[in-house]
Design an enzyme around this catalytic site. Structure first.
Site, PDB file in Angstrom:
ATOM      1  N   ASP A  53       0.874  -1.174   0.000  1.00  0.00           N
ATOM      2  CA  ASP A  53       0.000   0.000   0.000  1.00  0.00           C
ATOM      3  C   ASP A  53       0.911   1.224   0.000  1.00  0.00           C
ATOM      4  O   ASP A  53       2.123   1.101  -0.149  1.00  0.00           O
ATOM      5  CB  ASP A  53      -0.925  -0.021   1.226  1.00  0.00           C
ATOM      6  CG  ASP A  53      -0.193   0.349   2.492  1.00  0.00           C
ATOM      7  OD1 ASP A  53      -0.606   1.317   3.164  1.00  0.00           O
ATOM      8  OD2 ASP A  53       0.820  -0.323   2.805  1.00  0.00           O
ATOM      9  N   ARG A  55       0.499   4.200   2.295  1.00  0.00           N
ATOM     10  CA  ARG A  55       0.228   5.170   3.369  1.00  0.00           C
ATOM     11  C   ARG A  55       1.346   5.139   4.406  1.00  0.00           C
ATOM     12  O   ARG A  55       1.721   4.064   4.885  1.00  0.00           O
ATOM     13  CB  ARG A  55      -1.106   4.845   4.050  1.00  0.00           C
ATOM     14  CG  ARG A  55      -1.379   5.704   5.288  1.00  0.00           C
ATOM     15  CD  ARG A  55      -2.684   5.340   5.946  1.00  0.00           C
ATOM     16  NE  ARG A  55      -3.831   5.813   5.176  1.00  0.00           N
ATOM     17  CZ  ARG A  55      -5.099   5.666   5.562  1.00  0.00           C
ATOM     18  NH1 ARG A  55      -5.361   5.048   6.696  1.00  0.00           N
ATOM     19  NH2 ARG A  55      -6.078   6.112   4.826  1.00  0.00           N
ATOM     20  N   LYS A  69       6.895   1.956  -0.889  1.00  0.00           N
ATOM     21  CA  LYS A  69       7.365   0.975   0.075  1.00  0.00           C
ATOM     22  C   LYS A  69       8.105  -0.187  -0.566  1.00  0.00           C
ATOM     23  O   LYS A  69       8.593  -1.068   0.129  1.00  0.00           O
ATOM     24  CB  LYS A  69       6.178   0.427   0.872  1.00  0.00           C
ATOM     25  CG  LYS A  69       5.469   1.527   1.624  1.00  0.00           C
ATOM     26  CD  LYS A  69       4.401   1.014   2.524  1.00  0.00           C
ATOM     27  CE  LYS A  69       3.601   2.188   3.069  1.00  0.00           C
ATOM     28  NZ  LYS A  69       2.511   1.787   3.928  1.00  0.00           N
ATOM     29  N   GLY A  83       7.164  -1.199   9.127  1.00  0.00           N
ATOM     30  CA  GLY A  83       7.799  -0.841  10.389  1.00  0.00           C
ATOM     31  C   GLY A  83       8.187   0.625  10.346  1.00  0.00           C
ATOM     32  O   GLY A  83       7.558   1.427   9.675  1.00  0.00           O
ATOM     33  N   SER A 165       0.823  -4.113   9.632  1.00  0.00           N
ATOM     34  CA  SER A 165      -0.391  -4.131  10.458  1.00  0.00           C
ATOM     35  C   SER A 165      -1.568  -4.721   9.694  1.00  0.00           C
ATOM     36  O   SER A 165      -2.506  -5.247  10.279  1.00  0.00           O
ATOM     37  CB  SER A 165      -0.718  -2.719  10.937  1.00  0.00           C
ATOM     38  OG  SER A 165      -0.839  -1.860   9.825  1.00  0.00           O
ATOM     39  N   ASP A 202      -7.656  -2.105   7.502  1.00  0.00           N
ATOM     40  CA  ASP A 202      -6.653  -1.755   8.497  1.00  0.00           C
ATOM     41  C   ASP A 202      -6.486  -0.248   8.521  1.00  0.00           C
ATOM     42  O   ASP A 202      -6.338   0.382   7.482  1.00  0.00           O
ATOM     43  CB  ASP A 202      -5.319  -2.438   8.141  1.00  0.00           C
ATOM     44  CG  ASP A 202      -4.199  -1.991   9.033  1.00  0.00           C
ATOM     45  OD1 ASP A 202      -3.106  -1.711   8.514  1.00  0.00           O
ATOM     46  OD2 ASP A 202      -4.419  -1.912  10.253  1.00  0.00           O
ATOM     47  N   SER A 205      -3.123   1.206   7.009  1.00  0.00           N
ATOM     48  CA  SER A 205      -2.829   1.088   5.574  1.00  0.00           C
ATOM     49  C   SER A 205      -3.881   1.850   4.803  1.00  0.00           C
ATOM     50  O   SER A 205      -5.029   1.953   5.230  1.00  0.00           O
ATOM     51  CB  SER A 205      -2.867  -0.373   5.128  1.00  0.00           C
ATOM     52  OG  SER A 205      -2.131  -1.167   5.999  1.00  0.00           O
TER      53      SER A 205
END
Lengths: 271, 253
Positions: A53, A55, A69, A83, A165, A202, A205
């Site tokens: 994702d 965010r 990412k 993390g 997460s 979540d 995210s």
């Protein structure tokens, strides 16, 4: 009158006491930039597909709505990071440099297990304080590989992996729909579905889906492959910053014409 | 995974004091292996067995992990405790044994491998959390098993268990293990024991992996979770009820 040397940058130790005093008075230090994150990887018929994702969160604020990412470790090895953003960025940059030097020294393309060993030995040395949870995937001479790397330095070798997460939401998608030897379209569809599951279920995210497909023949980096959270309302009035909105406290004009002299140089000659 | 953990999950509606998305416990917990590992000596060698669950807090991070790691061609290691610590120990010992084998010119003995594992475990006891079982075959002692629990104790035994599921197996093995079993009897014993522990221990589960080590070499076996023997109160695996929804009977007019 004391002449103060201009600050040259670097850590200012004299501010530590000030920070301690402020903290005692009740001020809060700024939070880490964490990537809440959903990152996934899976092995399909011809190679590896990684997804993430976009965010980045700072506590409960979204600091970056479209961060990257998926990091490049080698032309054939990529790594998704969850993390603390600083930790994932720096550990992947470091291993990427080490792998490049290793390629020059050996004269061969990098292997995924090399990147894995470099990451796990570094993370173990720091006993989990380098908070980087990674999904490492690539295609080398020995075939496609996918590994999950944990902050304490342990690794898992899997056909499909999720971290961050949103990993539970993504893993639910994988566990129900993964099968061996999927085609590229099926693989991309499943990875995008798993990331979307993390994005919508979540809190850590959100925003868009990035994909990276690595095969024997090369790689495809699909930045913002899916954008399921478009900005639906834009104010028609727009923004206007007219004169007088900002207060001017003081003005100082330094004419550069007196300081800078332009000299005609000699023509360049190659002997 | 020690015992049964009660988790109360606060659900945030609107503004709360902390105003932060709830961070689940598994995102901070270290990666550990709840685990049931064991090794058993039979007449011609050893059989090592393990479950396949790696947990991070209450989440199963890997349901098909391989806890039986190769140290040399003839010596294997069963790992339990912290995943990172046991992996790094096995990596170091594999490296040392590789050098040692080259310098010695002969295959390493099981005792040497076990001694190296013990040395790392004992000298770093304040930093490490790993319970290990070294098993293998060499021509001097035949099949041997060495248990190296937390702290670095060195125990040569005819059979050994470790991990959170081992508590359920001490009594069982005291009664069931005999000297001089055949390979099939011993493997059946290992599979039965590990599946019994998996039934009762929440930190163990998944599949059963076994490694048979004897003079001929090494043989790896895999026993799928749904094919294991079923014990008291365990129900047979059901097809998902979702299958009912996807298969629609065509309407007949």
């Amino acid at each position: 009158m004391v002449m103060e040397a201009p600050a040259k940058g670097g850590f200012r130790f004299d501010l530590c006491r000030r920070n301690a005093m402020l903290e005692k008075q009740g001020a809060h230090p700024p939070k880490f930039l964490k990537t809440g994150t959903t990152i996934v990887g899976l092995i399909y018929k011809d190679g590896v597909i990684l997804g993430a994702d976009t965010r980045a969160t700072e506590g409960s604020i979204v600091a970056d709505k479209n961060c990257e990412k998926i990091h490049k470790l080698a032309p054939n090895i990529f790594c998704c990071g969850a993390g603390t953003a600083a930790d994932t960025e720096n550990v992947t940059d470091m291993v990427s440099s080490q792998l490049e030097l290793h390629r020059y020294a050996t004269g061969r393309n990098s292997r995924v297990v090399t990147a894995l060993t470099m990451l796990k030995s570094h993370l173990f040395r720091y006993q989990g304080h380098v908070s980087a949870a990674l999904v490492l995937g690539g295609y080398d001479v020995t075939g496609p590989h996918l590994h999950a790397v944990y902050p304490h330095g342990s690794t898992d070798t899997l056909p499909f992996a999720t971290m961050g997460s949103g990993s539970l939401a993504a893993m639910a998608m994988f566990e129900s729909r993964y099968k061996e030897d999927m085609t590229k379209e099926e693989g991309m569809e499943l990875v995008a579905a798993a990331i979307c599951s993390g994005i919508f279920n979540d809190l850590g995210s959100g925003s868009n889906v990035d994909l990276c497909i690595i095969t024997k023949d090369g790689l495809e980096f699909l930045r913002n492959y899916k954008q399921p959270n478009p900005r639906t309302y834009v104010s028609k009035r727009g923004y206007s910053f007219g004169k007088g909105h900002t207060a001017i406290l003081s003005t100082k004009i330094i004419p550069l014409r007196e300081q800078v002299t332009v000299v005609e140089g000699d023509a360049m000659v190659e002997e | 995974m020690m015992g049964y953990v009660m988790m109360s999950t606060p659900i945030y509606h609107g503004a709360t004091k902390a105003m932060e998305p709830w961070t689940p416990d598994w995102s901070q917990a270290a990666h550990s292996m709840g685990t049931t590992i064991m090794a058993v000596q039979y007449d011609k060698g050893v059989i090592m067995g393990a479950d396949s669950r790696t947990s991070t807090g209450a989440y199963v991070a890997n349901r098909a992990s391989d806890k039986i790691t190769c140290l040399t061609d003839n010596v294997y290691l069963c790992r339990s405790g912290s995943a990172a610590d046991s992996q790094i120990i096995s990596d170091y010992v594999r490296y040392f044994l590789n050098q040692h084998t080259i310098q010695l010119g002969r295959p390493a003995t099981v005792k040497t491998a076990a001694t190296l594992v013990r040395e790392l475990s004992y000298q770093n006891k304040s930093f490490l959390e790993a319970g290990l079982i070294v098993g293998g075959w060499d021509k001097y002692d035949g099949g041997s098993i060495y248990a190296i629990p937390l702290g670095g104790t060195f125990l040569k035994l005819p059979f050994a268990t470790g991990g959170s599921g081992s508590s359920y197996l001490y009594g069982f093995l005291d009664q069931a293990w005999r000297e001089g079993m055949t390979k099939d009897e011993a493997e059946a014993l290992v599979v039965k024991a590990v599946s019994l522990a998996m039934a009762r221990d929440s930190g163990s589960g998944g599949v059963v992996r076994t490694v048979v080590i004897n003079e001929e070499g090494v043989q790896r076996n895999f026993f799928a979770g749904d094919k294991l023997p079923r014990w008291y109160e365990e129900i047979p695996p059901q097809n998902s009820l979702l299958d009912v929804n996807t298969e629609v009977e065509p309407m007949r007019i």
